[in-house]
Write an enzyme that holds these catalytic residues in place. Structure first.
Site, short mmCIF file in Angstrom:
data_model
loop_
_atom_site.label_atom_id
_atom_site.label_comp_id
_atom_site.label_asym_id
_atom_site.label_seq_id
_atom_site.Cartn_x
_atom_site.Cartn_y
_atom_site.Cartn_z
N GLY A 288 0.83 -1.20 0.00
CA GLY A 288 0.00 0.00 0.00
C GLY A 288 0.86 1.24 0.00
N PRO A 291 2.64 6.45 3.60
CA PRO A 291 2.12 6.96 4.88
C PRO A 291 1.45 5.88 5.74
CG PRO A 291 1.58 8.48 3.11
CD PRO A 291 2.13 7.25 2.46
N GLU A 316 5.56 -3.31 0.87
CA GLU A 316 5.87 -2.82 -0.48
C GLU A 316 5.00 -1.60 -0.72
OE1 GLU A 316 5.41 -1.75 -4.07
OE2 GLU A 316 4.45 -3.70 -4.40
N CYS A 350 2.37 -0.65 -9.20
CA CYS A 350 3.46 -0.13 -8.38
C CYS A 350 4.71 0.10 -9.21
CB CYS A 350 3.77 -1.11 -7.25
SG CYS A 350 2.37 -1.46 -6.17
N GLU A 398 -5.81 10.40 -5.64
CA GLU A 398 -4.37 10.13 -5.62
C GLU A 398 -3.77 10.21 -7.01
OE1 GLU A 398 -3.77 6.35 -3.89
OE2 GLU A 398 -4.86 6.83 -2.08
N SER A 464 7.03 -8.09 -13.88
CA SER A 464 7.82 -9.13 -13.22
C SER A 464 7.01 -10.42 -13.14
CB SER A 464 8.23 -8.68 -11.82
OG SER A 464 7.10 -8.53 -10.99
#
Length: 514
Positions: A288, A291, A316, A350, A398, A464
């Site tokens: 996640g 923060p 992660e 990510c 976000e 990946s």
């Protein structure tokens, strides 16, 4: 002279009956052989395409009721929530409820009661459950899990296939393989003693907190610790509830006993406060935001005196990943790789590229090609139009989406630019270098040594594969525990070394004292 035998659990593995399933072969004393799950093409008229379209049709306008599950008990609280389809907010794909503090504490107690028996179960028996779950996911539940990932998380069919089927089944199969191989990792034994290692689960419970963007991550965050003998409280993301619950049900169908993984949707801060205040917390497995992970880490630090053991924290947290382009690069590779990395799944990976560094001599050509190809990207509803490449983003608040920045540098300043790549952000997750000049590749690899946990040469920064590129980064990107690799399962064990001496000590005095 003593006969040196492998530990009992390992002997059980070696003597196990032959077990065969899709993608794996395990027979007698041969190591468990697994292979990456093939990714289906979903071409027009193919059986896999027909199956997923049928599953999508069944989900249309349907709202699945998803309870909290503690043991075998389905529990509803008064705090009811809904998961909306990101590309159709009128469609409530799931109705679920938040576990309250009382229910979470009940889940902790139930987990602890089941922990000892589960930990003592041979790893070969635990592995069988996850191998069976992989076969269920890749077989009879394939279309269902794909459809639920598409409508719930806004993925295209191929992105759902890569994630919810291929990667998740790979996690289950490769983790099983790695766990069995770990049992075989034993210390040296010299007469008159025999030495062995038992890979125990940890004392307490693990809190697994999973994100919205990968169905596979949720299954792995909860599944890997459970495979290694731990009990788990799994808090799935609100915006991945439908697919996460389907994964949980598959695990139970595969034989996972009740109380090993508790399925407990919850308000994030409340969940964090509750698990970190328990003296029995032994680990947090998290994917996640930075923060949130920092908040959990601080809570653990504040409560450190109450724990029975130091909790393991694995996290992660994403990245601001780069593509560095040298003047010797192949332009076609740069353009295609950057478009996929930056804009596939609307940039909500990510590992997605968000920083592109281009030499001035190539920028006009690359810019033109990027704009030309970008204009061909089709935005739409991936559940109804399989020609869609780009669907809706999950969260409007976000910047975790399709935003690509470009830095154009003078060709002769590429070393200075490499230093800029390394120092621009606090993250260190993924990155790629595009160059045909071998000397430049070597220089970039050395200068960017700590800039990325997964480093690609002439390939995009995403994609990946379990068993091939174990994933993770350091710096602000996380603890770099590399799920998908052989060392990840060790993170969720508490090894015990046992020395058995077969010749009594006759005299406490040393020879020099005689």
């Amino acid at each position: 002279m003593s006969l040196l035998l492998p530990p009992l659990a390992l002997r059980r593995v070696l003597l196990a009956r032959p077990w065969r399933g899709a993608g794996l072969q395990w027979k007698h004393t041969h190591p468990l052989q697994v292979a990456n799950e093939p990714i289906l093409a979903f071409t027009r008229g193919s059986p896999e395409r027909d199956a997923v379209q049928k599953a999508l049709s069944a989900l249309k306008s349907q709202t699945e009721a998803i309870p909290c599950v503690v043991g075998d008990e389905e529990v509803w609280t008064s705090d009811v929530q809904y998961q909306l389809s990101p590309f159709n907010h009128r469609h409530k794909v799931a109705k679920f409820c938040y576990a309250d503090k009382t229910l979470l504490n009940k889940a902790i107690e139930a987990s602890l009661a089941a922990r000892k028996e589960w930990d003592l179960k041979p790893v070969s028996d635990r592995a069988q459950i996850f191998l069976k779950a992989a076969d269920i996911l890749s077989g009879p539940r394939r279309a269902e899990i794909l459809a639920k990932t598409i409508v719930g998380q806004g993925k295209t069919v191929i992105q759902a296939e890569i994630d919810a089927v291929a990667e998740l089944t790979d996690f289950f199969r490769f983790n099983a393989k790695f766990a069995l191989e770990l049992e075989g990792e034993q210390p040296i034994s010299l007469p008159p003693s025999t030495n062995s290692v038992i890979y125990r689960g940890m004392e307490g419970f693990v809190a697994a907190i999973s994100p919205f963007n990968f169905t596979a991550i949720g299954g792995n965050l909860a599944g890997a610790p459970a495979l290694m003998g731990n009990v788990v409280l799994w808090k799935p993301s609100d915006t991945a509830m439908l697919a996460s619950y389907a994964v949980y049900r598959v695990l139970r169908e595969a034989g996972l006993p009740p109380n090993i993984i508790q399925f407990v949707p919850a308000d994030g801060p409340m969940f964090g406060d509750t698990v970190t205040s328990s003296e029995h917390l032994c680990g947090i497995n998290f994917t996640g935001s930075v923060p949130t992970f920092k908040r959990l880490w601080k809570q653990v630090a504040l409560n450190i005196d109450r724990y029975r053991t130091f909790p393991r924290l694995a996290g992660e947290c994403g990245g601001k990943n780069f593509h560095f382009v040298h003047s010797s690069a192949d332009v076609d590779s740069v353009v295609s790789g950057t478009l996929r990395s930056a804009f596939e799944y609307a940039g909500q990976k990510c590992s997605a590229c968000s920083r592109l560094y281009v030499p001035a001599s190539l920028w006009p050509q690359i810019k033109g090609r990027l704009l030309e190809e970008h204009s061909r990207i089709k935005v739409g509803n991936p559940a109804e139009d399989f020609g869609t490449f780009f669907s809706a983003v999950i969260d409007a608040k976000e910047i975790f989406g399709p935003v690509l920045t470009v830095y154009v540098y003078p060709d002769d300043k590429y070393k200075e630019t490499l230093r800029l790549v390394d120092g621009t952000t606090s993250f260190g997750l993924t990155g790629a270098v595009f160059a045909q000049d071998k000397k430049v590749i070597q220089e970039a690899t050395e200068m960017l040594r700590h800039a990325a946990g997964n480093f690609y040469i002439n390939d995009k920064s995403t994609g990946s594969v379990v068993g091939q590129q174990p994933f993770g980064g350091s710096r602000a990107s996380g603890t770099n525990d590399k799920p998908g690799g052989p060392h990840y399962v060790l993170r969720w064990t508490s090894p015990q070394v046992i020395k058995e001496t077969h010749q009594p000590l006759g005299d406490w005095r040393y020879a020099y004292m005689q």
